[in-house]
Enzyme design. Structure first.
Site, PDB file in Angstrom:
ATOM      1  N   SER A  63      32.844  31.999  39.478  1.00  0.00           N
ATOM      2  CA  SER A  63      32.523  30.237  39.071  1.00  0.00           C
ATOM      3  C   SER A  63      33.323  29.779  38.089  1.00  0.00           C
ATOM      4  O   SER A  63      33.356  28.077  38.561  1.00  0.00           O
ATOM      5  CB  SER A  63      31.487  29.513  39.177  1.00  0.00           C
ATOM      6  N   LYS A 103      29.024  26.735  32.674  1.00  0.00           N
ATOM      7  CA  LYS A 103      29.508  25.941  32.894  1.00  0.00           C
ATOM      8  C   LYS A 103      30.420  24.890  32.675  1.00  0.00           C
ATOM      9  O   LYS A 103      29.833  24.675  31.340  1.00  0.00           O
ATOM     10  CB  LYS A 103      28.596  25.923  34.661  1.00  0.00           C
TER      11      LYS A 103
END
Length: 201
Positions: free
Chosen positions: A122, A159
């Protein structure tokens, strides 16, 4: 002489550190210190450093690496690998000492406290790939837009942090993944700041 790769620079720094302590490590010890799968990987780095004139190899000696100079202790970090961090769907925390690696301090923007192995894709647009070891600087605070290691309801993920007026979002850097919206009642904490990575192999 072409610039050293980060991994090769770290091997040189390790050899300089050991030389200052009066030790000439074997190939097996170098492989163990850096998590190499075999002595052959250590041999390639050592041979390249010798060809660059940065170290000398004494023939027919198991501990035949001679280092002309020294790097100083501040150039090296001995960092624990504490488990995995998700670059994708958050994974359950499995924090526990797996191994320790000697790494060059210059590889990191901040001084890391530990390493985590990335699982998932991701964050590929930020250059963080599946299998990378990321350095984490312990911090409970982070600015909007920083890459963080966060804990959400007991699960760990890496993230980009987005602080909205009403809620926090954890943003992936891969269009195939959706942002994680942190619910108001979620058990959320920032564990640390991303400060660099090591790509082994």
């Amino acid at each position: 002489m072409p610039p050293l790769t980060p991994q090769r620079a770290a091997v040189l720094a390790f050899l300089q550190e050991q030389a200052q302590a009066g030790v000439s490590p074997s190939l097996a010890e170098i492989a163990q210190a850096f998590g190499f799968a075999s002595r052959n990987a250590a041999q390639k780095h050592v041979q390249a450093l010798a060809e660059a004139g940065l170290i000398e190899l004494l023939p027919n000696q198991k501990r035949g690496i001679r280092v002309p100079g020294g790097a100083g202790r501040d150039a090296l970090l001995n960092l624990p690998v504490l488990g995995r961090v998700a670059a994708g769907v958050p994974i359950g925390a499995d924090i526990g000492l797996e191994r320790q690696l000697w790494l060059d301090r210059a590889l990191f923007s901040l001084r890391p406290d530990y390493l985590l192995q990335v699982q998932g894709d991701s964050m590929i647009d930020d250059g963080i790939l599946d299998g990378d070891l990321v350095g984490v600087h312990r911090s409970k605070e982070a600015r909007d837009g920083q890459i963080v290691v966060a804990r959400v309801d007991g699960e760990i993920t890496i993230k980009r942090l987005e602080r909205g007026t009403e809620r926090i979002r954890l943003l992936p850097r891969n269009r195939a993944h959706a942002p994680i919206v942190v619910a108001a009642d979620a058990d959320f904490a920032i564990e640390g700041l991303y400060c660099g990575l090591i790509r082994q192999g």
